[in-house]
Design an enzyme around this catalytic site. Structure first.
Site, mmCIF file in Angstrom:
data_model
loop_
_atom_site.group_PDB
_atom_site.id
_atom_site.type_symbol
_atom_site.label_atom_id
_atom_site.label_comp_id
_atom_site.label_asym_id
_atom_site.label_seq_id
_atom_site.Cartn_x
_atom_site.Cartn_y
_atom_site.Cartn_z
ATOM 1 N N GLU A 96 1.813 1.910 5.974
ATOM 2 C CA GLU A 96 1.402 3.131 6.663
ATOM 3 C C GLU A 96 0.149 2.908 7.504
ATOM 4 O O GLU A 96 -0.017 3.526 8.552
ATOM 5 C CB GLU A 96 1.179 4.257 5.649
ATOM 6 N N HIS A 99 1.148 1.740 10.986
ATOM 7 C CA HIS A 99 1.474 2.855 11.890
ATOM 8 C C HIS A 99 0.207 3.579 12.341
ATOM 9 O O HIS A 99 0.036 3.877 13.530
ATOM 10 C CB HIS A 99 2.379 3.867 11.168
#
Length: 440
Positions: A96, A99
């Site tokens: 994550e 991203h």
């Protein structure tokens, strides 16, 4: 995360990642890291490859492996479960963060960064981003304010993700995959520098590292450290997962029927007659750990050049194993479907690795990272590859996006399928736990 438990030598548990179902009003890049494919870790089971047993045997330290066919999935000690959960959480954070960083470094608006899903346990608002820790640490997501009706950002703001060029959006979507690939390589590099790489020398037969108390094997005379040379006359001259699988299959099809084991115990050559108990699914079980009969040594690099050569070779080997395992899963799905497992099994495997030898957590973590990266490249709804496919289709169409309703329909159907699969695997894996099986 989706894993496929294979009895082949490097039992690689491939992580499939279940996406968190986001609110319809917001844009998310979400992973729920729910299902591993415990057979996409090819010719050596993950347990075999990454976990080094602590029992002594005539040929040295074995690799620990507990076939599910014999005694289910074992969570081990609470400490090892925490270690495995920490590894899984770290992989989620890295994915994550890929991203998140790809978006923020390009000036793209981000509204949320969450680890886990479900109810919020703790959160922090910083620079217009909500950072949260949620109840179930099996996934995470990065949220964007693109379609948030409560957002104060204008719909035509050039720094909304949906308004960025194809290349910018592709970078954000693929950054999680890239982050996991880099993290996997770094883990292997640290392993090479800190503990060295394991090298194994194979010997005939199958090792019995552990015999469970009150099991059929214990009752009928098998002992920890025994080496099984043949089963019902079938010689186990070749070591590795094939030999382990042969023992497992014979035991499975012989519930409450005598099975003859020719074993090596120290300098003795003995025959032991074992009558497998009947498992809850009607198959036989004897309550032992089995592993290929190998001796493990550690090799350390002598210089910087050798360090990177070792790390690169190991990285390519693990990546090849993951890809081969996935091929086996997709092209032989009828035979491998039963080996697909969920988050419970991932943590159970990690706990067993941690319990046997914490050095094995290096390769466990590297394999999960590579699995996540490879699976997320697949052009399937609810995966990063599916989002990239839609962006590529937009580029091919000259910048014209699919209708919003079509895009939402594709992604929602994929997410719902993954959620149902996740729930099914959680139940299946839980029923495979040792203490659950003993209650049944």
């Amino acid at each position: 995360m989706l894993l496929n438990i294979s009895s082949s030598p490097i039992s690689q548990r491939n992580p499939y990642f279940l996406n968190h179902l986001p609110p319809r009003s917001k844009t998310h890049l979400s992973k729920s890291y729910l299902y591993p494919n415990l057979s996409a870790f090819p010719n050596q089971t993950l347990r075999n490859r990454v976990s080094f047993g602590n029992k002594r045997c005539p040929h040295g330290d074995p690799i620990g492996f507990r076939p599910r066919a014999l005694s289910g999935i074992d969570l081990g000690s609470f400490e090892s479960v925490l270690e495995a959960t920490a590894v899984l959480t770290a992989i989620i954070v890295v994915h994550e963060s890929g991203h998140f960083l790809a978006a923020t470094l390009q000036g793209i608006h981000v509204s949320k960064f969450a680890i886990g899903f479900g109810p919020i346990l703790a959160k922090l608002d910083f620079k217009n981003v909500e950072y949260s820790l949620r109840a179930f640490p099996l996934g995470g997501f990065v949220g964007f304010p693109d379609n948030d009706p409560d957002s104060e950002i204008a719909a035509d703001d050039e720094n909304l993700l949906k308004n960025r060029p194809v290349l910018d959006r592709s970078i954000v979507v693929s950054a999680g995959i890239i982050a996991n690939v880099i993290f996997a390589y770094v883990i292997i590099l640290v392993q090479v520098l800190s503990v060295g790489l394991p090298v194994q020398e194979a010997f005939p037969g199958v090792l019995v590292p552990e015999v469970k108390t009150f099991s059929a094997a214990s009752r009928d005379g098998l002992l920890s450290g025994d080496v099984i040379l043949s089963v019902d006359g079938a010689e186990l001259s070749k070591t590795g997962p094939d030999a382990v699988s042969k023992v497992v299959e014979i035991v499975k099809r012989s519930p409450e029927s005598d099975v003859l084991f020719r074993i090596e115990r120290g300098n003795q050559d003995l025959v032991v007659r074992v009558r497998p108990d009947k498992n809850f699914d009607g198959t036989g079980k004897i309550g032992v750990q089995l592993s290929p009969n190998v001796r493990i040594t550690k090799v350390r690099p002598r210089n910087v050049s050798e360090t990177f050569r070792f790390a690169g070779k190991e990285f390519m080997g693990l990546s090849s194993n993951v890809v081969d395992g996935l091929k086996q899963t997709f092209f032989n799905f009828s035979q491998t479907a039963s080996k697909v497992a969920g988050p419970v099994a991932i943590i159970a495997v990690g706990a067993e690795v941690a319990r046997s030898n914490t050095d094995g957590l290096y390769q466990f973590a590297a394999l999960l990272n590579i699995n996540l990266a490879v699976i997320n490249l697949l052009p399937l709804p609810a995966l990063d590859g599916g989002t990239l496919a839609l962006i590529l289709l937009e580029a091919v169409r000259g910048g014209r996006k699919l209708p919003v309703e079509v895009e939402q329909g594709i992604m929602s159907s994929g997410i719902m399928l993954v959620i149902f699969l996740g729930l099914f695997l959680i139940v299946k894996d839980t029923l495979s736990l040792d203490f659950i099986q003993e209650m049944l």
